[in-house]
Design an enzyme around this catalytic site. Structure first.
Site, PDB file in Angstrom:
ATOM      1  N   ASN A 145      53.635   4.970 -25.108  1.00 38.54           N
ATOM      2  CA  ASN A 145      54.700   5.218 -26.070  1.00 38.54           C
ATOM      3  C   ASN A 145      54.438   6.557 -26.744  1.00 38.54           C
ATOM      4  OD1 ASN A 145      57.035   4.390 -27.858  1.00 38.54           O
ATOM      5  ND2 ASN A 145      55.458   4.705 -29.406  1.00 38.54           N
TER       6      ASN A 145
ATOM      7  N   TYR B  82      56.321  10.066 -35.845  1.00 37.93           N
ATOM      8  CA  TYR B  82      56.071   9.341 -37.082  1.00 37.93           C
ATOM      9  C   TYR B  82      55.346  10.269 -38.043  1.00 37.93           C
ATOM     10  CZ  TYR B  82      56.393   5.793 -33.398  1.00 37.93           C
ATOM     11  OH  TYR B  82      56.774   5.055 -32.303  1.00 37.93           O
ATOM     12  N   ARG B  83      55.846  10.384 -39.253  1.00 41.54           N
ATOM     13  CA  ARG B  83      55.210  11.290 -40.209  1.00 41.54           C
ATOM     14  C   ARG B  83      53.797  10.802 -40.538  1.00 41.54           C
ATOM     15  NH1 ARG B  83      58.859   8.728 -44.731  1.00 41.54           N
ATOM     16  NH2 ARG B  83      57.311   7.581 -45.972  1.00 41.54           N
TER      17      ARG B  83
ATOM     18  N   TRP C 295      54.159   4.012 -39.424  1.00 42.44           N
ATOM     19  CA  TRP C 295      54.747   3.169 -38.390  1.00 42.44           C
ATOM     20  C   TRP C 295      55.659   2.144 -39.044  1.00 42.44           C
ATOM     21  CZ3 TRP C 295      49.576   2.590 -35.287  1.00 42.44           C
ATOM     22  CH2 TRP C 295      49.542   3.560 -34.268  1.00 42.44           C
TER      23      TRP C 295
ATOM     24  N   GLU D  59      58.925   8.270 -22.663  1.00 44.19           N
ATOM     25  CA  GLU D  59      59.537   9.454 -23.266  1.00 44.19           C
ATOM     26  C   GLU D  59      59.205  10.722 -22.483  1.00 44.19           C
ATOM     27  OE1 GLU D  59      59.348   6.354 -26.405  1.00 44.19           O
ATOM     28  OE2 GLU D  59      57.896   7.135 -24.951  1.00 44.19           O
TER      29      GLU D  59
ATOM     30  N   ASP E  18      62.602  12.146 -48.095  1.00 44.16           N
ATOM     31  CA  ASP E  18      63.002  11.776 -46.741  1.00 44.16           C
ATOM     32  C   ASP E  18      64.397  12.254 -46.379  1.00 44.16           C
ATOM     33  OD1 ASP E  18      62.602  10.465 -44.236  1.00 44.16           O
ATOM     34  OD2 ASP E  18      61.491   8.895 -45.269  1.00 44.16           O
TER      35      ASP E  18
END
Length: 494
Positions: A166, A170-171, A184, A227, A276
């Site tokens: 995967n 993700y920050r 996550w 991906e 955000d």
């Protein structure tokens, strides 16, 4: 493009990048500069002398033109059509179709990641006490942010059950020189791998990739779809991978920077607040801790970043690319869908505008429920459905249909279900109300009175006026062809 440096060279040739030599602070200052440039539709920025030993690239995806350049297409829909050609493959009927089918199959086969023995990503290897995230120009983006955040990573993990890779974006909040939090969210595949781990989960984080591979880390793919395979398909050549130095993972060989380490099961830290893409700060929560045991990088590595905040921000065009690329896949599941739009102002998960070919009563409601059951679109809070002839990208047109065609008692559907992790509005986190608005024309079978005809000028008169516009002395010919709404706005402002 093989790597980030090829991409920077292309941006420079196309007049889409400015190099900034002044010393600039990654703490807030770069954000303010970037936010102004993004909202003005300005160029990518390469800060050559941030307060760090590495240059910082930002706003590489900040316009539609640059997003198209990144994907190597004339329009974002072209990228969607390429994917659609594969999804809609049928058994070939003749020789020509068989040849085209074989080419498509070869394209898919050539898209699989390719293992190589070495790569620039490992020209420098730092371990032990040499590891220090403080040497990177990691931004503190907004005044209320808890710390600096890595905002454009490709986080690589394996499913502990079957080894499926995967890659997600993700920050990562910096805790200290060798530790970050890993954001996550509850609905993300990275979290699923973490929850399945026994003891600890090995993690690699690739930073500074070619633009297509960087984009695919953000793509909402099903868990079983790689991906990096999608990246190879969109690039037209496989992504090269090299074995990581300290973890059992493969990493992009041409990355600028790779962080290697692990996340221990049930070790959490407070992450956030963070300014955000919703336009609000997401509050502090407990998230897993990432321990960095090695950093590998290219010589003179370039650190890429992205700023999110009140829309529109740079991530708008990443989201729009996803909207266009995945339209064919959505049509495979809901074939009556003609088009859809995820408004940037809706932070992509708050609202979906969708046009459909309507053939039976209640079909709009059927489509609403289908969207609420479709991958990450299931987190959508509001769905507006219009007829196939309505342009869902023309928000004034959609709003006109909502105002003209909706009886709230009959055409508004209230439901409930899962909501995005970042949505601060619902009373309960992750779950709350949903609204569907049926703005289609209604039939007697749906309880409507006879529907009136819509006002429309004849094609003949429209053509005549277009041809004679200059004779009228009313200004630009562009108004005659397609600028009627623009002209109306100008008149209303007088």
């Amino acid at each position: 493009m093989r790597d980030l440096r090829d991409w920077i060279a292309l941006l420079e040739r196309e007049g889409e990048l400015i190099r900034i030599q002044a010393e600039v602070d990654p703490h807030l200052e770069i954000t303010e500069i970037t936010d102004r440039v993004v909202k003005a539709g300005g160029p990518a920025l390469l800060f050559e002398n941030p307060k760090s030993s590495h240059p910082l690239l930002i706003n590489q995806f900040g316009t539609e033109r640059r997003m198209c350049l990144a994907l190597g297409v004339e329009s974002l829909d072209e990228a969607g059509r390429r994917l659609g050609d594969v999804l809609e493959m049928q058994p070939p009927q003749g020789l020509a179709e068989k040849v085209r089918g074989l080419r498509k199959l070869k394209s898919i086969a050539d898209s699989q990641p390719k293992r190589v023995r070495s790569g620039p990503a490992q020209e420098i290897v730092l371990t032990g006490d040499e590891v220090d995230l403080g040497t990177l120009p990691i931004q503190t983006c907004w005044p209320g942010d808890a710390a600096p955040f890595i905002t454009l990573p490709a986080v690589i993990t394996k499913d502990p059950r079957d080894g499926t890779r995967n890659v997600g974006m993700y920050r990562m909040q910096v805790v200290d020189g060798r530790t970050t939090a890993m954001h996550w969210q509850i609905h993300k595949d990275g979290r699923a791998d973490y929850l399945l781990a026994d003891g600890k989960l090995e993690v690699a984080v690739a930073i500074g990739l070619d633009p297509i591979t960087a984009y695919t880390a953000s793509a909402p793919l099903p868990k079983h779809v790689d991906e990096l395979m999608l990246a190879g398909f969109l690039r037209g050549e496989a992504v090269e991978l090299v074995q990581a130095k300290t973890v059992d993972l493969e990493v992009p060989a041409n990355a600028e920077i790779v962080l290697e380490g692990y996340i221990a099961k049930d070790e959490l830290t407070t992450e956030g607040p963070f300014g955000d893409h919703t336009g609000y700060y997401t509050p502090a929560e407990e998230f897993p801790v990432f321990h960095v045991e090695a950093i590998t990088m290219r010589r003179d590595a370039i650190y890429p970043s992205i700023v999110v905040g009140k829309p529109p921000a740079e991530d708008a065009w990443l989201g729009k690319a996803t909207e266009r690329i995945f339209l064919p896949a959505i049509r495979m599941s809901v074939p009556e869908i003609v088009d859809y739009d995820l408004p940037v102002a809706g932070a992509f998960h708050n609202c979906v505008l969708v046009s459909i070919r309507k053939s039976f009563p209640g079909q709009a409601q059927k489509v609403m429920h289908a969207i609420w059951g479709l991958g990450l679109l299931s987190l959508t809070k509001a769905v507006v459905v219009v007829d196939e002839w309505v342009d869902v990208h023309d928000y004034e047109e959609v709003f006109f249909r909502v105002c003209a065609n909706v009886d709230p008692q009959r055409d508004v559907l209230l439901s409930e279900g899962p909501l995005d992790h970042l949505d601060h509005a619902p009373t309960r986190q992750f779950y709350g109300g949903k609204i569907g608005i049926d703005a289609t024309h209604k039939s007697p079978a749906e309880g409507a009175r006879p529907w009136p005809d819509e006002i429309r000028m004849t094609d003949e008169i429209q053509r005549r006026v277009d041809e004679r516009w200059d004779e009228y002395g009313l200004g630009s010919g562009a108004v005659a062809a397609n600028g009627r709404k623009t002209a109306l706005r100008q008149l209303l402002r007088r």
